[in-house]
Design an enzyme around this catalytic site. Structure first.
Site, PDB file in Angstrom:
ATOM      1  N   TYR A  85      -5.501   8.698 -13.462  1.00 43.47           N
ATOM      2  CA  TYR A  85      -4.650   7.498 -13.397  1.00 43.47           C
ATOM      3  C   TYR A  85      -5.513   6.267 -13.121  1.00 43.47           C
ATOM      4  CZ  TYR A  85      -0.810   4.369 -12.463  1.00 43.47           C
ATOM      5  OH  TYR A  85       0.064   3.326 -12.545  1.00 43.47           O
ATOM      6  N   PHE A 137       0.759 -18.175 -34.660  1.00 42.75           N
ATOM      7  CA  PHE A 137       1.006 -16.783 -35.024  1.00 42.75           C
ATOM      8  C   PHE A 137       2.298 -16.371 -34.313  1.00 42.75           C
ATOM      9  CE2 PHE A 137       0.916 -12.192 -34.761  1.00 42.75           C
ATOM     10  CZ  PHE A 137       0.905 -11.931 -36.130  1.00 42.75           C
ATOM     11  N   THR A 138       3.090 -15.538 -34.976  1.00 45.89           N
ATOM     12  CA  THR A 138       4.453 -15.227 -34.506  1.00 45.89           C
ATOM     13  C   THR A 138       4.504 -14.810 -33.027  1.00 45.89           C
ATOM     14  OG1 THR A 138       4.103 -13.034 -35.446  1.00 45.89           O
ATOM     15  CG2 THR A 138       5.308 -14.615 -36.805  1.00 45.89           C
ATOM     16  N   ASP A 228      -8.070 -16.030 -30.042  1.00 42.45           N
ATOM     17  CA  ASP A 228      -7.413 -14.833 -30.554  1.00 42.45           C
ATOM     18  C   ASP A 228      -8.481 -14.115 -31.381  1.00 42.45           C
ATOM     19  OD1 ASP A 228      -6.087 -12.902 -32.018  1.00 42.45           O
ATOM     20  OD2 ASP A 228      -4.240 -14.068 -32.154  1.00 42.45           O
ATOM     21  N   LYS A 271      -6.762  -3.933 -35.084  1.00 46.61           N
ATOM     22  CA  LYS A 271      -7.315  -4.484 -36.323  1.00 46.61           C
ATOM     23  C   LYS A 271      -8.837  -4.250 -36.327  1.00 46.61           C
ATOM     24  CE  LYS A 271      -3.217  -6.892 -36.070  1.00 46.61           C
ATOM     25  NZ  LYS A 271      -2.272  -6.785 -34.944  1.00 46.61           N
ATOM     26  N   ARG A 395       5.609 -13.660 -45.141  1.00 44.55           N
ATOM     27  CA  ARG A 395       4.985 -14.613 -44.212  1.00 44.55           C
ATOM     28  C   ARG A 395       5.394 -16.015 -44.650  1.00 44.55           C
ATOM     29  NH1 ARG A 395       2.862 -11.931 -39.647  1.00 44.55           N
ATOM     30  NH2 ARG A 395       5.101 -12.134 -39.597  1.00 44.55           N
ATOM     31  N   PHE A 462      11.725 -11.713 -38.394  1.00 40.50           N
ATOM     32  CA  PHE A 462      11.196 -11.040 -39.585  1.00 40.50           C
ATOM     33  C   PHE A 462      11.147  -9.524 -39.421  1.00 40.50           C
ATOM     34  CE2 PHE A 462       7.008 -10.108 -37.861  1.00 40.50           C
ATOM     35  CZ  PHE A 462       6.906 -11.029 -36.835  1.00 40.50           C
TER      36      PHE A 462
END
Ligand code: PM9
Length: 471
Positions: A85, A137-138, A228, A271, A395, A462
């Site tokens: 843990y 960005f969303t 980001d 990514k 988009r 979306f």
């Protein structure tokens, strides 16, 4: 780590191709269902590709998020999970990898990128603040808004023009930033939200010169810069390719320099970092790290796992080092370009220059007879699926959502359908099939009448909105 060999190969035979720096060891069968079943599946999903079953999809270009193939080394890492843990040894491997490749001091793991966006937004945004950034960005903007901030777009104008050929369309326009400072005051701007390989702009990069200038600008005003870093490896590839003085540097060297102009970063590790799940926040300020660590235990898990299993942190630590390899990035971006060039050869309108992670079809030009109220990019994604079982993503006006003050649709200049290429998953033959299907719907485009929205959720519509075809 060395520079990509492809760039130094001679041209003595008139033609030298590139190929992926891997071979396939395990395969996952895929199948195309009948056209009748695709029509039924699309209608049942409300013409929203997020609501389809993956089993009904042939080639899945919905996203490059968590959809990449892990390497044999990463799978071996999975077997080395320390599921304690607290204080798992895999956390220390991860911490070391981020410090080594990105250069930040304090590391907080999260379950994925938006977990890190939540922490940084709540830690440093106060109600009434403004957060300038190089295009929204969303999920990022939503977390900034939920923390009481207002996002302000300060990307250069060229980013909103799908045919402008600027090599660094992700750059911040410092005049726009100065205008915001003049209007609201530097003390109401906690940080600039800087993204590499700007997703909503078609995967367009930020130059090193721009990052450096931004740092100098912000230093004078006491404003921080947070990055980001989700697709920074690809951004570094474009710097290596296009910016004077970087041709002989490795992606890893470029990445370290770029990050040195920022105060920290949030990351969707699904990514660039080549894992199916995971994220992290990394900062250089002890006070911000402390706030984030306080919150991570409330929302994600203890600060040495942040919502990830030990085995996932191990695969991530290995993925960080694999993903930054020059040959890997070169082949990834070149596969995206291969698809884009096929489409350009057929005069199919796409966002240019071709970006890092996806091809973005320009739905406004593709369906020049449809207004944005008929959701052309959403329509295009649905038509593509019906034609060939290829799944893409909207988009455009659906992703842009509504203005929280007026409640009206935001109408972005860019109305795009994204064909996102997962890392190390599909071959050139898959890209040919995708291109030919797009050509087919392009040739019959005038018959398409658009969609009507029949269900709209409150946040990030979306993902779950539903539509009906206009007959
Ligand atoms: N991006 C994408 O498909 C996943 C779903 S949102 C449509 O592009 C950036 C630049 C991203 C991103 C996710 C996140 C959030 C932050 N920044 O999905 O929470 O592209 O891991 O990351 C998606 P998570």
């Amino acid at each position: 780590m060395s520079k990509s060999k492809y760039q130094t190969m001679g041209q003595q035979f008139g033609r030298r191709s590139w190929a992926e720096p891997w071979k396939i060891k395990m395969v996952e069968p895929i199948r195309m269902i009948s056209k009748e079943d695709r029509q039924k599946a699309a209608a049942e999903a409300g013409y929203n590709t997020f609501l389809m079953r993956s089993e009904d999809v042939y080639i899945d270009l919905l996203t490059d998020s968590g959809t990449g193939a892990m390497s044999d080394r990463q799978w071996s890492g999975i077997m080395m999970g320390d599921e304690a843990y607290a204080g798992s040894r895999n956390f220390y491997h991860l911490e070391n990898a981020i410090q080594t490749y990105y250069g930040y001091k304090f590391i907080i793991p999260t379950h994925q990128g938006r977990g890190a966006e939540h922490l940084i937004s709540q830690a440093i945004i106060k109600k009434g603040d403004y957060i300038p950034g190089n295009m929204y960005f969303t999920t990022t903007r939503l977390h900034q808004e939920l923390a009481g901030g207002t996002f302000v777009d300060v990307i250069i104008d060229e980013a909103h023009n799908p045919t402008a050929q600027h090599p660094f369309k992700g750059n911040v326009d410092l005049d726009k930033l100065q205008a915001l400072v003049d209007k609201v005051g530097a003390k109401n701007i906690p940080y600039v939200s800087l993204a590499g390989t700007v997703n909503m702009a078609g995967g367009q990069p930020v130059s090193m010169a721009n990052a450096k200038e931004l740092r100098e600008f912000c230093n004078k005003l006491g404003i921080r810069v947070y990055l980001d870093a989700t697709r920074m490896y690809e951004n570094c590839f474009f710097i290596q390719e296009r910016e004077a003085g970087y041709q002989d540097k490795t992606i890893a060297e470029i990445l370290l320099e770029f990050c040195s102009y920022t105060d920290g970063a949030w990351m969707s590790a699904k990514k660039d970092n080549l894992v199916n799940i995971g994220g992290w926040l990394a900062v250089n300020q002890a006070d911000v790290a402390e706030k984030a660590r306080n919150m991570v235990v409330v929302y994600e898990g203890l600060h040495t796992y942040g919502g990830m299993a030990g085995r996932d942190m191990e695969a991530l630590a290995i993925g960080i080092a694999e993903g930054v390899d020059d040959d890997h990035i070169a082949s990834r971006v070149r596969q995206v370009r291969y698809l884009g060039k096929l489409l350009l050869d057929w005069d199919i309108p796409i966002m240019e220059p071709i970006g890092g992670h996806a091809i973005f079809l320009d739905a406004k030009r593709f369906y020049d007879h449809l207004s944005q109220d008929l959701f052309p990019a959403q329509t295009l994604a649905a038509e593509l699926y019906i034609d060939s079982g290829v799944r893409a993503m909207e988009r455009g006006v659906v992703s842009a959502g509504r203005n929280p003050e007026t409640g009206k649709h935001r109408y972005p200049a860019l109305e795009l359908t994204r064909l996102t290429i997962p890392r190390r998953v599909y071959t050139q033959a898959h890209m040919d099939v995708v291109a030919e299907s797009i050509k087919n719907i392009f040739d019959t485009r005038k018959q398409t009448k658009g969609l009507k929205m029949v269900y709209e959720p409150e946040y990030l519509r979306f993902f779950q909105a539903k539509f009906e075809q206009i007959k």
